[in-house]
Design a protein around this motif. Sequence first.
Motif, PDB file in Angstrom:
ATOM      1  N   ARG A 121       0.986  -1.171   0.201  1.00 21.59           N
ATOM      2  CA  ARG A 121       0.170   0.263   0.247  1.00 21.59           C
ATOM      3  C   ARG A 121       0.664   1.448  -0.106  1.00 21.59           C
ATOM      4  N   LEU A 122       1.827   1.236   0.965  1.00 20.52           N
ATOM      5  CA  LEU A 122       2.781   2.289   1.044  1.00 20.52           C
ATOM      6  C   LEU A 122       3.988   2.362  -0.270  1.00 20.52           C
ATOM      7  N   ALA A 123       4.139   3.432  -0.994  1.00 22.93           N
ATOM      8  CA  ALA A 123       5.676   3.442  -1.904  1.00 22.93           C
ATOM      9  C   ALA A 123       6.683   3.934  -2.014  1.00 22.93           C
ATOM     10  N   VAL A 124       7.602   4.062  -1.313  1.00 22.57           N
ATOM     11  CA  VAL A 124       8.780   4.839  -1.626  1.00 22.57           C
ATOM     12  C   VAL A 124       9.724   4.752  -2.404  1.00 22.57           C
ATOM     13  N   ARG A 125       9.526   5.953  -3.246  1.00 24.79           N
ATOM     14  CA  ARG A 125      10.451   6.011  -4.760  1.00 24.79           C
ATOM     15  C   ARG A 125      11.862   6.209  -4.138  1.00 24.79           C
ATOM     16  N   GLY A 126      13.621   5.690  -4.983  1.00 25.27           N
ATOM     17  CA  GLY A 126      14.719   6.335  -5.263  1.00 25.27           C
ATOM     18  C   GLY A 126      15.375   5.617  -4.363  1.00 25.27           C
ATOM     19  N   ALA A 127      16.666   6.386  -3.648  1.00 20.82           N
ATOM     20  CA  ALA A 127      17.651   5.808  -2.991  1.00 20.82           C
ATOM     21  C   ALA A 127      17.855   6.181  -1.588  1.00 20.82           C
ATOM     22  N   GLN A 128      16.864   6.581  -0.772  1.00 23.26           N
ATOM     23  CA  GLN A 128      16.588   7.389   0.612  1.00 23.26           C
ATOM     24  C   GLN A 128      17.468   7.167   1.319  1.00 23.26           C
ATOM     25  N   ASP A 129      18.016   8.037   2.499  1.00 21.39           N
ATOM     26  CA  ASP A 129      19.051   8.138   2.895  1.00 21.39           C
ATOM     27  C   ASP A 129      18.714   7.216   4.909  1.00 21.39           C
ATOM     28  N   THR A 130      19.395   6.363   4.329  1.00 18.03           N
ATOM     29  CA  THR A 130      19.323   4.781   5.938  1.00 18.03           C
ATOM     30  C   THR A 130      18.440   5.538   6.926  1.00 18.03           C
ATOM     31  N   ALA A 131      18.080   6.481   7.924  1.00 14.65           N
ATOM     32  CA  ALA A 131      17.602   7.022   8.174  1.00 14.65           C
ATOM     33  C   ALA A 131      16.359   7.322   8.089  1.00 14.65           C
TER      34      ALA A 131
END
Length: 227
Positions: free
Chosen positions: A187-197
Amino acid sequence: MKVEIFSDIACPWCFVGQVRFERALEEFPGKDDVEVSYRPYQLNPAMPYEPQPLLDYYLARGGAAFRDDHARISDVAKAEGLDFDMERALAVNTFSAHRLMWLAERDHASGVQHAVKHALMRTYLTDGGNVADLDTLVTLAHQAGMDPDRVRADLASGAGTAEVKAAMRHADQIGIRAVPTFVFNGRLAVRGAQDTAIFRQVLEDVAAQSTPSASDTGACAADTCST
Protein backbone atom coordinates in the motif's frame (compact mmCIF):
# COMPACT_ATOMS: atom_id res chain seq x y z
CA MET A 1 5.51 -6.61 7.28
CA LYS A 2 6.10 -7.33 3.59
CA VAL A 3 8.49 -5.23 1.52
CA GLU A 4 8.72 -5.63 -2.26
CA ILE A 5 11.73 -4.02 -3.93
CA PHE A 6 11.22 -3.18 -7.60
CA SER A 7 14.57 -2.70 -9.31
CA ASP A 8 16.75 -3.50 -12.29
CA ILE A 9 20.16 -5.16 -12.11
CA ALA A 10 21.51 -2.44 -14.43
CA CYS A 11 20.37 0.41 -12.16
CA PRO A 12 23.15 1.93 -10.03
CA TRP A 13 20.72 3.76 -7.75
CA CYS A 14 18.98 0.44 -7.11
CA PHE A 15 22.12 -1.02 -5.57
CA VAL A 16 22.69 2.12 -3.48
CA GLY A 17 19.09 2.11 -2.31
CA GLN A 18 19.18 -1.59 -1.53
CA VAL A 19 22.21 -1.36 0.76
CA ARG A 20 20.74 1.70 2.51
CA PHE A 21 17.46 -0.13 3.06
CA GLU A 22 19.28 -3.23 4.31
CA ARG A 23 21.25 -1.12 6.78
CA ALA A 24 18.00 0.41 8.06
CA LEU A 25 16.41 -3.04 8.31
CA GLU A 26 19.36 -4.35 10.31
CA GLU A 27 18.83 -1.49 12.79
CA PHE A 28 15.05 -2.04 12.97
CA PRO A 29 13.94 -3.89 16.15
CA GLY A 30 11.22 -5.75 14.25
CA LYS A 31 13.49 -6.98 11.45
CA ASP A 32 12.69 -10.64 12.09
CA ASP A 33 9.07 -9.97 11.13
CA VAL A 34 9.92 -8.27 7.83
CA GLU A 35 9.68 -10.33 4.63
CA VAL A 36 11.65 -8.86 1.73
CA SER A 37 11.23 -9.92 -1.89
CA TYR A 38 12.65 -8.57 -5.14
CA ARG A 39 10.47 -7.73 -8.14
CA PRO A 40 11.63 -7.33 -11.76
CA TYR A 41 11.77 -4.09 -13.69
CA GLN A 42 13.67 -3.25 -16.86
CA LEU A 43 14.85 0.27 -17.55
CA ASN A 44 15.59 -0.67 -21.16
CA PRO A 45 13.79 -3.83 -22.33
CA ALA A 46 15.23 -3.27 -25.81
CA MET A 47 18.82 -3.55 -24.61
CA PRO A 48 20.63 -6.06 -26.85
CA TYR A 49 21.69 -9.46 -25.52
CA GLU A 50 25.11 -9.04 -27.11
CA PRO A 51 27.20 -7.12 -24.54
CA GLN A 52 29.07 -3.94 -25.36
CA PRO A 53 30.88 -1.37 -23.20
CA LEU A 54 28.28 0.48 -21.14
CA LEU A 55 29.76 3.93 -21.62
CA ASP A 56 30.10 3.50 -25.37
CA TYR A 57 26.48 2.35 -25.62
CA TYR A 58 25.04 5.28 -23.70
CA LEU A 59 27.43 7.93 -24.97
CA ALA A 60 26.19 7.12 -28.46
CA ARG A 61 22.59 7.47 -27.27
CA GLY A 62 22.72 10.39 -24.87
CA GLY A 63 26.07 12.14 -24.98
CA ALA A 64 28.53 13.01 -22.23
CA ALA A 65 25.83 13.69 -19.62
CA PHE A 66 25.55 9.93 -19.03
CA ARG A 67 29.22 9.67 -18.03
CA ASP A 68 28.94 12.68 -15.72
CA ASP A 69 25.74 11.44 -14.06
CA HIS A 70 27.19 8.01 -13.42
CA ALA A 71 30.44 9.44 -12.10
CA ARG A 72 28.38 11.26 -9.47
CA ILE A 73 26.44 8.11 -8.64
CA SER A 74 29.71 6.18 -8.30
CA ASP A 75 30.92 8.72 -5.75
CA VAL A 76 27.73 8.28 -3.72
CA ALA A 77 28.04 4.50 -4.00
CA LYS A 78 31.60 4.57 -2.69
CA ALA A 79 30.38 6.22 0.50
CA GLU A 80 28.02 3.24 0.92
CA GLY A 81 30.86 0.72 0.49
CA LEU A 82 30.11 -0.04 -3.17
CA ASP A 83 32.80 0.16 -5.83
CA PHE A 84 31.19 0.82 -9.21
CA ASP A 85 33.38 0.57 -12.30
CA MET A 86 31.50 2.05 -15.24
CA GLU A 87 34.59 1.75 -17.44
CA ARG A 88 34.34 -2.05 -17.16
CA ALA A 89 30.55 -2.37 -17.07
CA LEU A 90 28.80 -4.02 -20.00
CA ALA A 91 25.50 -2.86 -21.44
CA VAL A 92 23.44 -6.02 -21.86
CA ASN A 93 19.83 -7.12 -21.49
CA THR A 94 18.88 -8.06 -17.91
CA PHE A 95 15.81 -10.20 -18.61
CA SER A 96 17.62 -13.52 -18.11
CA ALA A 97 19.02 -12.22 -14.83
CA HIS A 98 15.49 -11.43 -13.67
CA ARG A 99 14.49 -14.97 -14.59
CA LEU A 100 17.26 -16.23 -12.33
CA MET A 101 15.86 -14.06 -9.54
CA TRP A 102 12.44 -15.64 -10.11
CA LEU A 103 13.95 -19.13 -9.93
CA ALA A 104 15.70 -18.25 -6.67
CA GLU A 105 12.41 -17.17 -5.13
CA ARG A 106 10.56 -20.19 -6.47
CA ASP A 107 13.04 -22.76 -5.18
CA HIS A 108 14.61 -21.22 -2.09
CA ALA A 109 14.19 -19.05 0.96
CA SER A 110 14.46 -15.28 0.64
CA GLY A 111 18.10 -15.31 1.72
CA VAL A 112 19.11 -17.04 -1.52
CA GLN A 113 17.22 -14.54 -3.66
CA HIS A 114 18.94 -11.75 -1.70
CA ALA A 115 22.37 -13.30 -2.32
CA VAL A 116 21.63 -13.73 -6.04
CA LYS A 117 20.47 -10.11 -6.33
CA HIS A 118 23.65 -8.78 -4.73
CA ALA A 119 25.79 -11.02 -6.92
CA LEU A 120 24.05 -9.91 -10.11
CA MET A 121 24.34 -6.21 -9.34
CA ARG A 122 27.97 -6.55 -8.30
CA THR A 123 28.69 -8.46 -11.51
CA TYR A 124 27.04 -5.80 -13.66
CA LEU A 125 28.18 -2.62 -11.89
CA THR A 126 31.58 -3.61 -10.47
CA ASP A 127 33.03 -6.67 -12.14
CA GLY A 128 32.18 -5.98 -15.78
CA GLY A 129 30.44 -9.33 -16.11
CA ASN A 130 27.82 -10.37 -18.65
CA VAL A 131 24.55 -11.02 -16.82
CA ALA A 132 22.93 -12.32 -20.01
CA ASP A 133 25.47 -15.15 -20.28
CA LEU A 134 24.18 -18.56 -19.21
CA ASP A 135 27.48 -19.75 -17.72
CA THR A 136 27.82 -16.54 -15.69
CA LEU A 137 24.29 -16.88 -14.33
CA VAL A 138 24.81 -20.53 -13.41
CA THR A 139 28.05 -19.70 -11.60
CA LEU A 140 26.44 -16.90 -9.60
CA ALA A 141 23.48 -19.12 -8.74
CA HIS A 142 25.77 -21.92 -7.56
CA GLN A 143 27.74 -19.50 -5.38
CA ALA A 144 24.46 -18.41 -3.79
CA GLY A 145 23.52 -21.98 -2.93
CA MET A 146 21.36 -23.00 -5.90
CA ASP A 147 21.69 -26.29 -7.78
CA PRO A 148 23.75 -25.36 -10.87
CA ASP A 149 22.46 -28.22 -13.04
CA ARG A 150 18.84 -27.35 -12.32
CA VAL A 151 19.48 -23.65 -12.89
CA ARG A 152 21.16 -24.35 -16.23
CA ALA A 153 18.30 -26.56 -17.37
CA ASP A 154 15.64 -24.10 -16.23
CA LEU A 155 17.27 -21.07 -17.84
CA ALA A 156 17.92 -22.98 -21.07
CA SER A 157 14.28 -24.11 -21.21
CA GLY A 158 12.87 -20.62 -20.77
CA ALA A 159 11.48 -21.26 -17.29
CA GLY A 160 10.22 -18.09 -15.67
CA THR A 161 9.78 -16.16 -18.91
CA ALA A 162 6.00 -15.85 -18.68
CA GLU A 163 6.10 -15.18 -14.95
CA VAL A 164 8.70 -12.41 -15.16
CA LYS A 165 6.82 -10.75 -18.01
CA ALA A 166 3.62 -10.92 -15.95
CA ALA A 167 5.41 -9.41 -12.96
CA MET A 168 6.68 -6.55 -15.10
CA ARG A 169 3.18 -5.90 -16.42
CA HIS A 170 1.95 -5.84 -12.83
CA ALA A 171 4.63 -3.27 -11.93
CA ASP A 172 3.38 -1.08 -14.76
CA GLN A 173 -0.25 -1.52 -13.71
CA ILE A 174 0.43 -0.38 -10.15
CA GLY A 175 2.30 2.68 -11.36
CA ILE A 176 5.97 1.78 -11.02
CA ARG A 177 7.71 4.24 -13.35
CA ALA A 178 11.19 4.50 -11.83
CA VAL A 179 13.43 2.36 -9.67
CA PRO A 180 14.24 1.56 -7.00
CA THR A 181 10.72 1.58 -5.62
CA PHE A 182 10.02 0.00 -2.23
CA VAL A 183 6.42 -1.10 -1.60
CA PHE A 184 5.45 -1.71 2.02
CA ASN A 185 2.53 -4.05 2.74
CA GLY A 186 1.22 -3.51 -0.78
CA ARG A 187 0.00 0.00 0.00
CA LEU A 188 2.87 2.43 0.57
CA ALA A 189 5.44 3.06 -2.17
CA VAL A 190 8.72 4.84 -1.43
CA ARG A 191 10.75 5.71 -4.50
CA GLY A 192 14.46 6.29 -4.79
CA ALA A 193 17.67 5.56 -2.89
CA GLN A 194 16.51 7.23 0.31
CA ASP A 195 18.93 7.79 3.17
CA THR A 196 19.15 4.99 5.72
CA ALA A 197 17.45 7.20 8.33
CA ILE A 198 14.44 7.67 6.05
CA PHE A 199 14.11 3.94 5.46
CA ARG A 200 14.35 3.34 9.21
CA GLN A 201 11.56 5.86 9.81
CA VAL A 202 9.40 4.26 7.13
CA LEU A 203 9.84 0.84 8.72
CA GLU A 204 8.88 2.22 12.12
CA ASP A 205 5.89 4.13 10.78
CA VAL A 206 4.57 1.21 8.75
CA ALA A 207 4.93 -1.04 11.79
CA ALA A 208 2.92 1.55 13.73
CA GLN A 209 0.45 1.80 10.81
CA SER A 210 1.08 5.47 10.25
CA THR A 211 2.01 7.12 6.95
CA PRO A 212 5.57 8.47 6.61
CA SER A 213 6.72 11.00 4.06
CA ALA A 214 9.71 10.73 1.74
CA SER A 215 10.67 12.78 -1.28
CA ASP A 216 11.91 11.20 -4.50
CA THR A 217 15.68 10.97 -4.60
CA GLY A 218 18.23 8.91 -6.51
CA ALA A 219 16.15 7.00 -9.03
CA CYS A 220 16.49 5.66 -12.57
CA ALA A 221 13.83 5.70 -15.27
CA ALA A 222 13.95 4.89 -18.98
CA ASP A 223 17.74 4.95 -19.32
CA THR A 224 18.21 8.07 -17.20
CA CYS A 225 19.35 8.38 -13.60
CA SER A 226 18.70 11.47 -11.48
CA THR A 227 20.14 12.60 -8.18
